[in-house]
Write an enzyme that holds these catalytic residues in place. Sequence first.
Site, PDB file in Angstrom:
ATOM      1  N   TYR A  86      -2.544   0.221  10.898  1.00  0.00           N
ATOM      2  CA  TYR A  86      -2.280  -0.390   9.672  1.00  0.00           C
ATOM      3  C   TYR A  86      -1.131   0.386   8.581  1.00  0.00           C
ATOM      4  CZ  TYR A  86      -4.345  -0.939   4.638  1.00  0.00           C
ATOM      5  OH  TYR A  86      -4.500  -1.309   3.248  1.00  0.00           O
ATOM      6  N   SER A  98       1.063  -1.071  -0.212  1.00  0.00           N
ATOM      7  CA  SER A  98      -0.006  -0.261  -0.076  1.00  0.00           C
ATOM      8  C   SER A  98       0.640   0.919   0.119  1.00  0.00           C
ATOM      9  CB  SER A  98      -1.009  -0.078   1.056  1.00  0.00           C
ATOM     10  OG  SER A  98      -1.443   1.271   1.127  1.00  0.00           O
TER      11      SER A  98
END
Length: 706
Positions: free
Chosen positions: A596, A583
């Site tokens: 995260y 990501s």
Amino acid sequence: MNTPIMSFKHVSYLWDESKASELEGNEVALLLYRSNILGADLRITNYGGGNTSCKTIELDPLTKEPVEVMWIKGSGGDIGTLTRSGLAGLYVDKLRSLEGIYRGIEFEDEMVELFNHCIYDLASKAPSIDTPLHGFLPFKHIDHLHPDAAIAIAASKDGEQITQDIWKGAIAWVPWQRPGFDLGLKLREALDKNPGIRGIMLGGHGLFTWADTAYECYINSLEVIEAASSYLAANYGKKKPVFGGEKVASLPSEKRKSQAAQIAPVLRGLASSEKRMVGTFNDSETVLQFINSHDLGKLAPMGTSCPDHFLRTKISPLVLDLAADADLTDTQDLKEKIGSAYQSYREMYADYYEKHKHPNSPAMRDPNPVIILWPGVGLFSFAKDKQTSRVASEFYINAINVMRGAEAVSEYVSLPLQEAFDIEYWLLEEAKLQRMPKEKPLSRKIALITGSAGGIGKGIAEKFVQEGACVVLTDIDQNRLNEAVKEFEKKYGKDVVLGARLDVTDANSLSEAIQATCLKFGGLDIVVNNAGISISRAFEAHTEEDWARLNDILVMGQYHVSKAGVKILREQALGGDVVNVVSKNALVAGPKNVAYGTAKAAQLHMSRLMAAELAEDKIRVNVVNPDAVIENSNIWEGGWAENRAKAYGIEVKDLPQYYANRTLLKESVKVSDIADAAFAFVSGLLSKSTGNMLNVDGGLAAAFPR
């Protein structure tokens, strides 16, 4: 109404009168229908085997006069899936007139080009070598089939006498001869000498049957095959135990599969010494009866008889001298032992080539075995793709059936080695190979993608299949996975897809998925770590459970799946790829994202460390960093979208546009964009790239690596 005059025990009667009646008057449509139902029964003929034809009266497009046209399965087709586009249409009179310029059996191959001068239908498929075999027989409908039962008789030492005993002269016998123009003349001669017969047995090869309607031809074929099958069934075990009786006991089913899955990557690596291969494993009762028998040592080296069998299974199989319950944990010792057996096979094959080649023979092909037999465990086959390896396995099972039948009633006789060589290296077969389309970039590759029942993972899997790969779809959601597998099978066929439920935090789930992959395809080439979850909370609102879940699924999930995949890649010794879908959050410090983002950063750096350590095994590890891929993604469920919208001070409905507007390119990122990036790393174009990352985020300056 058509009804069979006898019941069939050994073949399937599939004629549906309601379907056939809709085709009444259309002989070509009835030919296709008959072909498809014949090809649906592997006891009658295998994939790509046999040929069917019909003759009709058509108007010549130039003279407008009625002419007889033969419609026949074209070169390389399969009767089970035959369609109108797979037929060749030829003028019968022109085809038969070629006899006037035929120069003899030594000039057989030049006749094939002349078939093109007999074409009636300009949309024809290329005529096959079997064309004259049908053309010189006068019947309107003809079947040339390769039923195991008929070939068992055709490949028997006493085949001609057995044919006489069963059919009392109603089936003629033509000794073995390679298909071609001369064999077509031999069939006509056999019919002339035996008027009123219902078929011809070709020594070592197969069966010809016929009639003047599609239905009568179908019934004739079934009745002849049924008679052959019944004769064999009555003789199994009568003179001696089947294949001499059992010598080796089979392992229990689960143990067989465990052993097969462990050894398959080693076999695949050795089988891929020239070109990467895809595997198939089979441990059916038919296979086990043969490979566990006393007669295995006698029959396996003899090879197959029917040309269609031989072309797909090679000169003979490799039989492993390895105990069924052998300890396979020492992979280095295993590789050396089996590697020595492979090398002996390659030397045998090279000797076979040198002794039988002609001045104009094509260069020696891949000398590795196609069929590998492991007594007590099963049969492995390796070929250029899954369909070809599966079909090779099916053909060898046909050969087993032939050998069993022949040994029950007589003695099995294989093709002489020179005849076998002349078929395998037939210039016409070589020309067919040269006409094969160029392989796709991921042909011969097997990819396992985690979290691939939807979203990014599914998009990557679809891209890989479209580029030639076999894919293993995995997901924690069984229902979602079932739907994805069903969709892929419908679009791409069952050969190229496997569904395996996978929870990346569960060791047993992972072990089962890897085993299923090795059993279905023989190994693995690409691992894509895509499975994930997302949790968005303020720094102080995160719980220990949040941290644990994110770490278990994203970080440890990537580690455990990669570790299992790398084990397979190392056993194959063919290199490979690991692609980690991470990501932009691994690089960018965003609001309400600490757990995260931290897990994503760990994934990114783990990828670099893996790349550094695995390079010596030619295993490349690269990263794709997506951002804001909303399309079909589960990531936006569970409050994530609401939390991200709140963090940015906007409404949820405005998120897609918000994400697009913040990029330099002002573009939304799609699933297909991530799939293209993953493909770029594994396509071969970036084969010298490892430890790299590719941002696919529309352009975010904050994520520029620096």
